[in-house]
Design a protein around this motif. Sequence first.
Motif, short mmCIF file in Angstrom:
data_model
loop_
_atom_site.label_atom_id
_atom_site.label_comp_id
_atom_site.label_asym_id
_atom_site.label_seq_id
_atom_site.Cartn_x
_atom_site.Cartn_y
_atom_site.Cartn_z
N GLU A 41 0.82 -1.20 0.00
CA GLU A 41 0.00 0.00 0.00
C GLU A 41 0.86 1.26 0.00
O GLU A 41 0.58 2.22 -0.73
CB GLU A 41 -0.92 0.00 1.22
CG GLU A 41 -1.91 1.13 1.23
CD GLU A 41 -2.85 1.06 2.42
OE1 GLU A 41 -3.27 2.13 2.90
OE2 GLU A 41 -3.17 -0.05 2.89
N TYR A 42 1.92 1.27 0.79
CA TYR A 42 2.83 2.41 0.84
C TYR A 42 3.47 2.67 -0.52
O TYR A 42 3.54 3.81 -0.98
CB TYR A 42 3.91 2.19 1.90
CG TYR A 42 4.96 3.27 1.90
CD1 TYR A 42 4.70 4.52 2.45
CD2 TYR A 42 6.20 3.06 1.32
CE1 TYR A 42 5.65 5.52 2.44
CE2 TYR A 42 7.16 4.05 1.30
CZ TYR A 42 6.89 5.29 1.86
OH TYR A 42 7.82 6.28 1.83
N ILE A 43 3.94 1.61 -1.17
CA ILE A 43 4.56 1.76 -2.49
C ILE A 43 3.55 2.32 -3.48
O ILE A 43 3.86 3.25 -4.25
CB ILE A 43 5.14 0.42 -2.98
CG1 ILE A 43 6.30 -0.01 -2.07
CG2 ILE A 43 5.59 0.51 -4.44
CD1 ILE A 43 6.72 -1.45 -2.26
N ALA A 44 2.33 1.80 -3.46
CA ALA A 44 1.29 2.29 -4.37
C ALA A 44 0.99 3.76 -4.12
O ALA A 44 0.87 4.55 -5.07
CB ALA A 44 0.02 1.45 -4.22
N CYS A 45 0.89 4.16 -2.88
CA CYS A 45 0.63 5.57 -2.54
C CYS A 45 1.79 6.46 -2.96
O CYS A 45 1.58 7.58 -3.45
CB CYS A 45 0.37 5.72 -1.04
SG CYS A 45 -1.19 5.05 -0.50
N THR A 46 3.00 5.98 -2.78
CA THR A 46 4.19 6.76 -3.17
C THR A 46 4.21 6.96 -4.69
O THR A 46 4.49 8.06 -5.17
CB THR A 46 5.47 6.05 -2.70
OG1 THR A 46 5.41 5.90 -1.28
CG2 THR A 46 6.70 6.83 -3.08
N ILE A 47 3.91 5.92 -5.43
CA ILE A 47 3.86 6.03 -6.89
C ILE A 47 2.78 7.02 -7.31
O ILE A 47 3.00 7.88 -8.15
CB ILE A 47 3.64 4.64 -7.53
CG1 ILE A 47 4.89 3.78 -7.32
CG2 ILE A 47 3.31 4.77 -9.03
CD1 ILE A 47 4.69 2.32 -7.63
N ALA A 48 1.60 6.92 -6.69
CA ALA A 48 0.49 7.82 -7.02
C ALA A 48 0.87 9.28 -6.72
O ALA A 48 0.52 10.19 -7.48
CB ALA A 48 -0.76 7.42 -6.26
N ALA A 49 1.57 9.49 -5.63
CA ALA A 49 1.96 10.85 -5.23
C ALA A 49 2.96 11.47 -6.22
O ALA A 49 3.03 12.70 -6.33
CB ALA A 49 2.56 10.83 -3.84
#
Length: 101
Positions: A14-22
Amino acid sequence: MKLMIVDDEALIREYIACTIAACKVRCEIVSSVSNAADALRLMEDEWIDVVFADITMPKMNGLELLEQISKKWPQTQVVMLTCHDDFSFVRTAMQNNAADY
């Protein structure tokens, strides 16, 4: 660009996905899976441009996943993720054509 995240820890995925989205990069996270076997199975059906893979996972680790991807889908870039500072992991990843570590 199609991305896949492979990590046995849900919070990390989830953290990786959020970082990519950001980052607001034009890409699609096609799948986020908890193990290498699921990643390989999904890659049979969907083209993936970049895989973000944890090194330490049960059953098949990220280095073994990298080796399989390099053989079957050599155009797919694999970025290895780990909190370990063991140089042997880096060496093995680079020998198997990891895009980054």
